[in-house]
Design an enzyme around this catalytic site. Sequence first.
Site, mmCIF file in Angstrom:
data_model
loop_
_atom_site.group_PDB
_atom_site.id
_atom_site.type_symbol
_atom_site.label_atom_id
_atom_site.label_comp_id
_atom_site.label_asym_id
_atom_site.label_seq_id
_atom_site.Cartn_x
_atom_site.Cartn_y
_atom_site.Cartn_z
ATOM 1 C CE LYS A 40 -8.283 -2.226 22.864
ATOM 2 N NZ LYS A 40 -9.089 -1.156 22.194
ATOM 3 C CD GLU A 58 -11.332 -12.562 11.224
ATOM 4 O OE1 GLU A 58 -10.736 -12.314 10.153
ATOM 5 O OE2 GLU A 58 -12.245 -11.882 11.676
ATOM 6 C CB CYS A 103 -12.546 -9.384 7.757
ATOM 7 S SG CYS A 103 -13.638 -10.531 8.609
ATOM 8 C CD GLU A 127 -8.041 -5.911 5.322
ATOM 9 O OE1 GLU A 127 -9.039 -6.608 5.567
ATOM 10 O OE2 GLU A 127 -7.118 -5.742 6.129
#
Length: 483
Positions: free
Chosen positions: A173, A248, A282, A387
């Site tokens: 997906k 991750e 990231c 973040e």
Amino acid sequence: MKKLNNYIGGDFINPFSDNYIENINPATGEVFSLVADSDENDINLAVEAAKAAFPKWSSADANFRSKWLLKLANYIENNLEKFAQAETKDNGKPISLSRSIDIPRAIQNLSFFATAILHDKEEAFHTSENVLNYTLRQPLGVVGCISPWNLPLYLFTWKIAPALASGNCVIAKPSELTPYTAYLLSEACQAINFPDGVLNIIHGYGHRAGASIVAHPDIKAISFTGGTQTGKTIASVAAPMFKKLSLELGGKNATIIFADSDLEDAVHTAVRAAFTNQGQICLCGSRILIEDSIYEEFKAKFVEKVKTLKLGDPTDKNTDQGATVSKVHQDKVLSYIELAKQEGGQLLTGGQKVDSEKLPERCKNGFFIEPTVIENLPAYCRTNQEEIFGAVTTLIPFENENEAIEFANSTPYGLSASVWTQNLSKAHRVAAKLETGIVWINSWLLRDLRTPFGGTKQSGVGREGGYEALHFFTEEKNVCVKF
């Protein structure tokens, strides 16, 4: 308007719900396609197709699987410009990035794992008592791969390639925000007659289609890249089912600049590390730690360099900074800039949406943010701990090596860091003490696909890349023979 339907068992199939999600071009704000809004019914259908294909695909030798993956890689390579244009339209990133990084890396991912399986080996141990132990690595069965929106085809292939190469059948997906190149990949599969049911591509929301993949009892492993909170949710469902998990997740990466670094090189690369792909990687260096004695000099050079970045139409080959992926994400990034001001931060450049008058006509409704640099924030404030995942970076001075390490390790994340120094002993010493899965010395984002990739703490669980990825998608079995 084009509908991006699911690819199941070699066919394009409408979602059971017959509902679709609007797919928006971030640079223009316009809807340009409709994406299947899938649910558990679509996942069930895909799992059945994958289960039917698994016996033949898993029992085929490595050469057979390798040839099919290479065919897929060659198709993308022969249509690189088509995929690059689609990636830029879907994601808002500069076309130069799609052409030079995203699509070439997708090709490399498929090619690398296609050939890696030809060179993998299994362990054997022979004892003096006429006993032989050897290890079999066998595919798991049907596995789920869920990829993010920031590097759409790049990370999509990074997951499916080792899973397919190892002999598994895949339910994959892509993000509902950037599904277009995954859809083109399904068209590629059909064009080359890729074996039916081996790769099934399902579109839709994470909380519906993604959650159904994670919860399905016949899906044996989940490989996910995305936000830390979503990773926690996935783990809470998959772990009690004893599924293999590779997560991750987020990052709040430090770029550490020591006084003995090559300052010009450090400035140039720190700008790249902070703002490539609008800071939506990231691995981006969103905190820049600078030794006191060179802080002012580095700041002046860095800000000057940031101000030269050309922001505008992503389809312009000279554009450095494109659009933020969505209006929702644009609002999130802007909210963090406001938070930084409340926490006492001083804006050195950027800090707001781009004035529509400064954009080309076609981009006036796009989601653009100025590259933003902020100073005077404490290392432990929210802006420096959470973040942001956007075109925002902070400058933080440090007094000595120990303080640099303390600041770098202070966040809940531990994905990557880069260290700038010409003292080799210092470089090794600092790298060993940083709580991250990856450390670059005098560089950033140099990736050898043979090396393990992943983070510590809330940046994830497990490692991808090389044989780590191939072995994740297999079950090890020891066979002991007395003869």
